[in-house]
Design a protein around this motif. Structure first.
Motif, PDB file in Angstrom:
ATOM      1  N   ASN A 270       0.818  -1.201   0.000  1.00  0.00           N
ATOM      2  CA  ASN A 270       0.000   0.000   0.000  1.00  0.00           C
ATOM      3  C   ASN A 270       0.859   1.261   0.000  1.00  0.00           C
ATOM      4  O   ASN A 270       0.463   2.297  -0.548  1.00  0.00           O
ATOM      5  N   ALA A 271       2.043   1.170   0.593  1.00  0.00           N
ATOM      6  CA  ALA A 271       2.913   2.349   0.723  1.00  0.00           C
ATOM      7  C   ALA A 271       3.870   2.524  -0.449  1.00  0.00           C
ATOM      8  O   ALA A 271       4.180   3.651  -0.832  1.00  0.00           O
ATOM      9  N   LEU A 272       4.340   1.416  -1.013  1.00  0.00           N
ATOM     10  CA  LEU A 272       5.347   1.504  -2.070  1.00  0.00           C
ATOM     11  C   LEU A 272       4.694   1.873  -3.407  1.00  0.00           C
ATOM     12  O   LEU A 272       3.773   1.190  -3.856  1.00  0.00           O
ATOM     13  N   PRO A 273       5.171   2.917  -4.081  1.00  0.00           N
ATOM     14  CA  PRO A 273       4.577   3.312  -5.367  1.00  0.00           C
ATOM     15  C   PRO A 273       4.699   2.246  -6.447  1.00  0.00           C
ATOM     16  O   PRO A 273       3.824   2.122  -7.302  1.00  0.00           O
ATOM     17  N   ASN A 274       5.804   1.484  -6.429  1.00  0.00           N
ATOM     18  CA  ASN A 274       6.039   0.463  -7.451  1.00  0.00           C
ATOM     19  C   ASN A 274       6.387  -0.872  -6.795  1.00  0.00           C
ATOM     20  O   ASN A 274       7.387  -1.509  -7.125  1.00  0.00           O
ATOM     21  N   GLY A 275       5.536  -1.272  -5.854  1.00  0.00           N
ATOM     22  CA  GLY A 275       5.812  -2.469  -5.085  1.00  0.00           C
ATOM     23  C   GLY A 275       5.105  -3.708  -5.596  1.00  0.00           C
ATOM     24  O   GLY A 275       4.004  -3.639  -6.141  1.00  0.00           O
ATOM     25  N   LYS A 276       5.772  -4.837  -5.449  1.00  0.00           N
ATOM     26  CA  LYS A 276       5.188  -6.150  -5.681  1.00  0.00           C
ATOM     27  C   LYS A 276       5.487  -6.992  -4.451  1.00  0.00           C
ATOM     28  O   LYS A 276       6.449  -6.724  -3.726  1.00  0.00           O
ATOM     29  N   GLY A 277       4.676  -8.021  -4.237  1.00  0.00           N
ATOM     30  CA  GLY A 277       4.900  -8.835  -3.054  1.00  0.00           C
ATOM     31  C   GLY A 277       4.649 -10.300  -3.298  1.00  0.00           C
ATOM     32  O   GLY A 277       3.886 -10.683  -4.188  1.00  0.00           O
ATOM     33  N   VAL A 278       5.291 -11.124  -2.489  1.00  0.00           N
ATOM     34  CA  VAL A 278       5.114 -12.568  -2.571  1.00  0.00           C
ATOM     35  C   VAL A 278       5.386 -13.165  -1.194  1.00  0.00           C
ATOM     36  O   VAL A 278       6.243 -12.675  -0.447  1.00  0.00           O
ATOM     37  N   LYS A 279       4.638 -14.194  -0.848  1.00  0.00           N
ATOM     38  CA  LYS A 279       4.892 -14.961   0.369  1.00  0.00           C
ATOM     39  C   LYS A 279       5.480 -16.312  -0.024  1.00  0.00           C
ATOM     40  O   LYS A 279       5.058 -16.923  -1.001  1.00  0.00           O
ATOM     41  N   ILE A 280       6.464 -16.748   0.748  1.00  0.00           N
ATOM     42  CA  ILE A 280       7.067 -18.062   0.523  1.00  0.00           C
ATOM     43  C   ILE A 280       7.162 -18.776   1.861  1.00  0.00           C
ATOM     44  O   ILE A 280       6.885 -18.203   2.912  1.00  0.00           O
ATOM     45  N   ASN A 281       7.538 -20.042   1.833  1.00  0.00           N
ATOM     46  CA  ASN A 281       7.753 -20.777   3.067  1.00  0.00           C
ATOM     47  C   ASN A 281       8.873 -20.126   3.873  1.00  0.00           C
ATOM     48  O   ASN A 281       9.745 -19.449   3.324  1.00  0.00           O
ATOM     49  N   GLY A 282       8.868 -20.379   5.176  1.00  0.00           N
ATOM     50  CA  GLY A 282       9.945 -19.869   6.014  1.00  0.00           C
ATOM     51  C   GLY A 282       9.468 -18.825   6.990  1.00  0.00           C
ATOM     52  O   GLY A 282       8.289 -18.468   7.046  1.00  0.00           O
TER      53      GLY A 282
END
Length: 305
Positions: A270-282
């Motif tokens: 929500n804060a990053l203008p050009n952000g992407k995200g992913v969840k992985i194990n760990g």
């Protein structure tokens, strides 16, 4: 031959300090990666050795520059209150004078503030059409509440002067670098699977903490000199930024205990203008515990034009 031995330790001078780094695959044509290791007992650029090995075994070709931040590893260890600004100045100088090309920054954990300061310095000082920092990949950045709460410079100095920079602090560090403490802390705070706290990890930390002078960087971090409200600074990052969160990420600090991994990831995106995200194990040390999955998570982002 291990990734550690395949790249010799090299040195450069910054502000009259001798600073160390390793360079892997220098002749490859991909955009270079510059790794920013976490701060902690026994930690240095060696944190990334599994990542470097897996990166090339997975068929990626980018050169990797793996510096030791001042106070860590084979870099000099002055008795100072290190801050993200200090390390960002060191890394920008390293990029400008050693790498000499635009780079992608890969950070671990609570060293994201160094990347924030690095982006700010790049914009302020470089006077280039093409910034030195092209992209950011963040492994397990701190909880959003932690990153958006003002620090207290007065309390930081009190903690440093009355606790950490004292004989009591030195005695605590001697205990904190014991194998028993390192194993217990790693299981409780860092790893998802206790069995992942293996001999290689503990040997690395013990070796890295053998020099008592490594305590200064660790204590500056524990004293809180990295803490401030970064919300506006994060919102001003224009570079493409990938946020990688562990499915079982947790907070070492109390402020973020009620924040779920999904909530943390959503707050950053929500804060990053050009952000992407992913969840992985760990959990909290993804490049070490879930190396292959972490490489798979960031490689497409690195390759994107």
């Amino acid at each position: 031959m291990s990734i550690e031995s395949s790249a010799p330790i090299q040195f450069y001078t910054w502000k009259n300090y001798r600073c160390a780094y390793q360079l892997h695959h220098p002749d490859d044509s991909g955009i270079p990666l510059v790794l920013i290791h976490p701060i902690g007992v026994g930690l240095s650029g060696n944190f990334w050795y599994r990542f470097c090995k897996e990166w090339y075994e997975a068929g990626n070709i980018n050169p990797i520059y793996n510096p030791d931040l001042l106070g860590c590893g084979d870099s000099e260890m002055p008795r100072v209150t290190y801050s993200p600004q200090d390390w960002a100045e060191q890394v920008l100088y390293f990029i400008q004078t050693v790498v000499k090309k635009p780079v992608i920054i890969v950070t671990q954990g609570a060293l994201f503030p160094v990347a924030i300061k690095l982006v700010q310095l790049d914009k302020k000082l470089s006077n280039r059409e093409t910034p030195w920092i092209q992209k950011l990949a963040l492994s397990g950045p701190p909880g959003w509440k932690i990153m958006t709460r003002d620090g207290s410079p007065v309390q930081n100095k009190l903690r440093w002067n009355l606790l950490f920079d004292t004989p009591l602090g030195t005695a605590f560090y001697r205990y904190a670098r014991s194998r028993k403490f390192l194993k217990s802390f790693s299981i409780k705070q860092l790893f998802e699977n206790p069995d992942s706290v293996d001999k290689n990890w503990l040997d690395m930390l013990e070796k890295g903490a053998a020099n008592l002078e490594t305590r200064h960087a660790v204590f500056a971090f524990l004293a809180g000199f990295w803490r401030e409200d970064y919300e506006q600074a994060i919102a001003s990052i224009q570079q493409p930024t990938l946020v990688v969160i562990g499915q079982n990420t947790s907070n070492i600090s109390r402020e973020g205990l009620k924040e779920t991994p999904d909530e943390r990831l959503a707050a950053y995106l929500n804060a990053l203008p050009n952000g992407k995200g992913v969840k992985i194990n760990g959990r909290n040390v993804l490049p070490y515990e879930e190396t292959a999955e972490f490489v798979q998570a960031i490689a497409p982002f690195i390759r994107e034009g």
